[in-house]
Design an enzyme around this catalytic site. Structure first.
Site, PDB file in Angstrom:
ATOM      1  N   GLU A 109     -40.182 -43.588 -29.643  1.00  0.00           N
ATOM      2  CA  GLU A 109     -40.227 -43.552 -31.100  1.00  0.00           C
ATOM      3  C   GLU A 109     -41.377 -44.419 -31.604  1.00  0.00           C
ATOM      4  OE1 GLU A 109     -35.774 -42.470 -32.443  1.00  0.00           O
ATOM      5  OE2 GLU A 109     -36.051 -44.571 -31.969  1.00  0.00           O
ATOM      6  N   CYS A 122     -45.575 -49.273 -35.970  1.00  0.00           N
ATOM      7  CA  CYS A 122     -44.865 -49.958 -34.895  1.00  0.00           C
ATOM      8  C   CYS A 122     -44.911 -49.048 -33.676  1.00  0.00           C
ATOM      9  CB  CYS A 122     -43.435 -50.239 -35.341  1.00  0.00           C
ATOM     10  SG  CYS A 122     -42.476 -51.091 -34.087  1.00  0.00           S
ATOM     11  N   CYS A 129     -36.641 -49.848 -21.914  1.00  0.00           N
ATOM     12  CA  CYS A 129     -37.044 -51.241 -21.700  1.00  0.00           C
ATOM     13  C   CYS A 129     -36.165 -51.828 -20.609  1.00  0.00           C
ATOM     14  CB  CYS A 129     -36.871 -52.033 -22.998  1.00  0.00           C
ATOM     15  SG  CYS A 129     -37.547 -53.705 -22.933  1.00  0.00           S
ATOM     16  N   CYS A 133     -32.034 -57.251 -23.528  1.00  0.00           N
ATOM     17  CA  CYS A 133     -31.622 -58.219 -24.549  1.00  0.00           C
ATOM     18  C   CYS A 133     -30.354 -57.660 -25.179  1.00  0.00           C
ATOM     19  CB  CYS A 133     -32.714 -58.405 -25.602  1.00  0.00           C
ATOM     20  SG  CYS A 133     -34.269 -58.997 -24.894  1.00  0.00           S
ATOM     21  N   CYS A 136     -30.291 -55.688 -28.614  1.00  0.00           N
ATOM     22  CA  CYS A 136     -31.304 -54.662 -28.829  1.00  0.00           C
ATOM     23  C   CYS A 136     -30.856 -53.311 -28.283  1.00  0.00           C
ATOM     24  CB  CYS A 136     -32.618 -55.085 -28.170  1.00  0.00           C
ATOM     25  SG  CYS A 136     -33.939 -53.886 -28.436  1.00  0.00           S
ATOM     26  N   GLU A 185     -41.531 -53.592 -23.305  1.00  0.00           N
ATOM     27  CA  GLU A 185     -42.115 -54.926 -23.274  1.00  0.00           C
ATOM     28  C   GLU A 185     -43.617 -54.772 -22.991  1.00  0.00           C
ATOM     29  OE1 GLU A 185     -41.616 -58.183 -23.948  1.00  0.00           O
ATOM     30  OE2 GLU A 185     -43.653 -58.319 -23.201  1.00  0.00           O
ATOM     31  N   SER A 238     -40.470 -63.207 -29.376  1.00  0.00           N
ATOM     32  CA  SER A 238     -39.070 -62.968 -29.728  1.00  0.00           C
ATOM     33  C   SER A 238     -38.247 -64.136 -29.194  1.00  0.00           C
ATOM     34  CB  SER A 238     -38.598 -61.652 -29.112  1.00  0.00           C
ATOM     35  OG  SER A 238     -39.322 -60.584 -29.676  1.00  0.00           O
ATOM     36  N   LEU A 239     -38.075 -65.152 -30.020  1.00  0.00           N
ATOM     37  CA  LEU A 239     -37.458 -66.392 -29.532  1.00  0.00           C
ATOM     38  C   LEU A 239     -35.928 -66.291 -29.539  1.00  0.00           C
ATOM     39  CD1 LEU A 239     -38.598 -69.135 -28.537  1.00  0.00           C
ATOM     40  CD2 LEU A 239     -37.951 -70.042 -30.778  1.00  0.00           C
ATOM     41  N   ASN A 315     -29.997 -56.013 -37.103  1.00  0.00           N
ATOM     42  CA  ASN A 315     -29.797 -54.611 -37.466  1.00  0.00           C
ATOM     43  C   ASN A 315     -28.762 -54.005 -36.539  1.00  0.00           C
ATOM     44  OD1 ASN A 315     -31.831 -54.358 -39.567  1.00  0.00           O
ATOM     45  ND2 ASN A 315     -33.311 -54.673 -37.917  1.00  0.00           N
ATOM     46  N   CYS A 358     -35.959 -52.868 -36.683  1.00  0.00           N
ATOM     47  CA  CYS A 358     -36.134 -53.618 -35.429  1.00  0.00           C
ATOM     48  C   CYS A 358     -34.910 -53.485 -34.534  1.00  0.00           C
ATOM     49  CB  CYS A 358     -36.282 -55.119 -35.705  1.00  0.00           C
ATOM     50  SG  CYS A 358     -37.751 -55.578 -36.556  1.00  0.00           S
TER      51      CYS A 358
HETATM   52  N1  SAH Z   1     -40.144 -56.388 -26.000  1.00  0.00           N
HETATM   53  C1  SAH Z   1     -40.919 -56.921 -27.104  1.00  0.00           C
HETATM   54  C2  SAH Z   1     -41.213 -55.875 -28.135  1.00  0.00           C
HETATM   55  C3  SAH Z   1     -40.017 -55.412 -28.941  1.00  0.00           C
HETATM   56  S1  SAH Z   1     -40.240 -56.023 -30.535  1.00  0.00           S
HETATM   57  C4  SAH Z   1     -40.185 -58.109 -27.677  1.00  0.00           C
HETATM   58  O1  SAH Z   1     -39.070 -58.362 -27.269  1.00  0.00           O
HETATM   59  O2  SAH Z   1     -40.761 -58.826 -28.488  1.00  0.00           O
HETATM   60  C5  SAH Z   1     -38.779 -55.720 -31.283  1.00  0.00           C
HETATM   61  C6  SAH Z   1     -38.289 -56.942 -32.057  1.00  0.00           C
HETATM   62  O3  SAH Z   1     -37.038 -56.619 -32.651  1.00  0.00           O
HETATM   63  C7  SAH Z   1     -38.039 -58.112 -31.127  1.00  0.00           C
HETATM   64  O4  SAH Z   1     -38.275 -59.322 -31.785  1.00  0.00           O
HETATM   65  C8  SAH Z   1     -36.570 -57.940 -30.879  1.00  0.00           C
HETATM   66  O5  SAH Z   1     -36.000 -59.098 -30.368  1.00  0.00           O
HETATM   67  C9  SAH Z   1     -36.086 -57.572 -32.235  1.00  0.00           C
HETATM   68  N2  SAH Z   1     -34.775 -56.935 -32.218  1.00  0.00           N
HETATM   69  C10 SAH Z   1     -34.208 -56.281 -31.197  1.00  0.00           C
HETATM   70  N3  SAH Z   1     -33.001 -55.812 -31.551  1.00  0.00           N
HETATM   71  C11 SAH Z   1     -32.807 -56.173 -32.819  1.00  0.00           C
HETATM   72  C12 SAH Z   1     -31.753 -55.948 -33.749  1.00  0.00           C
HETATM   73  N4  SAH Z   1     -30.674 -55.240 -33.424  1.00  0.00           N
HETATM   74  N5  SAH Z   1     -31.882 -56.455 -35.001  1.00  0.00           N
HETATM   75  C13 SAH Z   1     -33.001 -57.140 -35.334  1.00  0.00           C
HETATM   76  N6  SAH Z   1     -34.026 -57.367 -34.509  1.00  0.00           N
HETATM   77  C14 SAH Z   1     -33.923 -56.901 -33.260  1.00  0.00           C
END
Ligand code: SAH
Length: 378
Positions: A109, A122, A129, A133, A136, A185, A238-239, A315, A358
């Protein structure tokens, strides 16, 4: 005569029988090498580059600065092929999401987010992936492969087709910024991502400046320095947690590259200044990572790093094991970070009604295929 247009229109999605080479995704040297191989001089590669990446041509027949017989020869050997659009969705807030299908049937997507002063695409870097996480949706998808440079650039080309944005305008673009924040990633697919970004940044083509490109990583610490040195694009991390115990749980790559290692890599990111900061993304999970004490710990961790913090309200997705923090908790967290001197905007979710926000990206076709194969099992 061009056969290219027909091939694009009528070829089935799994057109991997296509013997002609796709020119999208080749860097300038590779394009020159292709030209050399058919006995054409290097300046032909420059002309092609202009047609493909500045004008958005999909058909050699349209390349009127090239001799007719040469165009016919190109069409015999090459294609200029974008991914196919499997579905297109439009959110009430203007966000658009495309499910794109590649030659082998795999899908990702891509999301376009219009804002007042910019339009951000985006972009995905992998099918699925591997990071898992826990908050996600993409991480729950099992099928994973890297995207090629062509497939990454192809997302930008398709979006520009859909936005009607050829030739590349100087200003006021609908697609002005790129975030590598879609599925996958990007630092696990660095070479292809780097090649794609070099093509996208090239000033004689799509020409999106490195200042308008942001790569987001969950924390592949050993690749961070190289990314900054070679691409010099903006970095987002993504901390999501401020101690290893929690981060190990919700961002499992932390077990490999714990906070101290990750933050050290951030400190050493080439080109960091107060005008060019690292963005730290922090998803707000109710009663998991949203306490005032954690906000204060975040401030402590970021000390000495030119940084800004993006607070992302969680989200939801079907079956997600988390809830979004309350508005009051998010505000309290943001105030603490802000009072310590960091910008800490609370992101407004975009495209939630079409599952484009996100962490919501996941290709439904793969879910479908999996359930189909489950149904077919004895
Ligand atoms: N793998 C990379 C790129 C993905 S970016 C990374 O982890 O940074 C997607 C962003 O959305 C990341 O910051 C991820 O942690 C965040 N994200 C993932 N699931 C989410 C959710 N359900 N609600 C809000 N943010 C989320």
């Amino acid at each position: 005569m061009s056969t290219t247009g027909h091939a694009l229109q009528f070829a089935p999605p799994a057109a991997s029988t296509e013997a002609r080479c796709n020119l999208i995704g080749l860097d300038r040297q590779a394009l020159e090498a292709e030209m050399a191989a058919i006995g054409a001089p290097a300046f032909r590669a420059r002309q092609l580059w202009h047609w493909i990446y500045h004008r958005g041509a999909t058909d050699f027949a349209a390349m009127t600065s090239l001799a007719k017989d040469f165009r016919a020869r190109l069409a015999e050997q090459f294609v200029i092929e974008r991914p196919a659009i499997a579905t297109a969705q439009h959110s009430v807030d203007g966000t658009r999401k495309w499910l794109l299908r590649f030659g082998d049937g795999q899908e990702v997507e891509t999301v376009h987010i219009p804002e007042e002063d910019r339009g951000t695409l985006c972009v995905s870097s992998q099918v699925g992936c591997t990071l898992t996480c826990t908050f996600c949706h993409t991480g729950t998808q099992r099928l994973v492969r890297n995207l090629s440079a062509a497939e990454i650039v192809g997302q930008v080309m398709t979006a520009r087709d859909q936005l009607g944005e050829w030739p590349s305008p100087q200003d006021g673009r609908l697609l002005s910024n790129i975030v590598l924040m879609g599925m996958g990633e990007p630092l696990y697919n660095y070479d292809n991502v780097a090649q794609a970004m070099k093509i996208v940044m090239d000033g004689e083509g799509i020409s999106i400046s490195k200042r308008r490109i942001t790569l987001s990583t969950a924390g592949v610490a050993p690749m961070i320095e190289r990314c900054g040195r070679e691409l010099n694009i903006n970095l987002a991390i993504s901390l999501h947690a401020v101690n290893d115990e929690l981060r190990d749980q919700i961002v499992p790559i932390n077990r490999k590259y714990p906070l101290a290692t990750l933050l050290e890599a951030c400190r050493n990111y080439p080109g960091l200044t107060n005008a060019r900061r690292i963005t730290f993304e922090y998803v707000m999970l109710k009663d998991v990572n949203d306490s005032p004490a954690e906000a204060r710990e975040l401030v402590r961790l970021l000390k000495g790093i030119p940084a800004k913090v993006n607070l992302i309200p969680f989200n939801p997705w079907p079956g997600a094991p988390f809830e979004c923090s309350t508005a009051a908790a998010i505000k309290r967290f943001s105030d603490i970070v802000f009072d310590a001197g960091y910008s800490s905007p609370i992101r407004t979710p975009r495209g939630q009604d079409i599952m484009a926000a996100c962490g919501q990206l996941k290709s439904a076709s793969i879910k479908k295929r999996r359930s189909e194969s489950a149904a077919a099992a004895p």
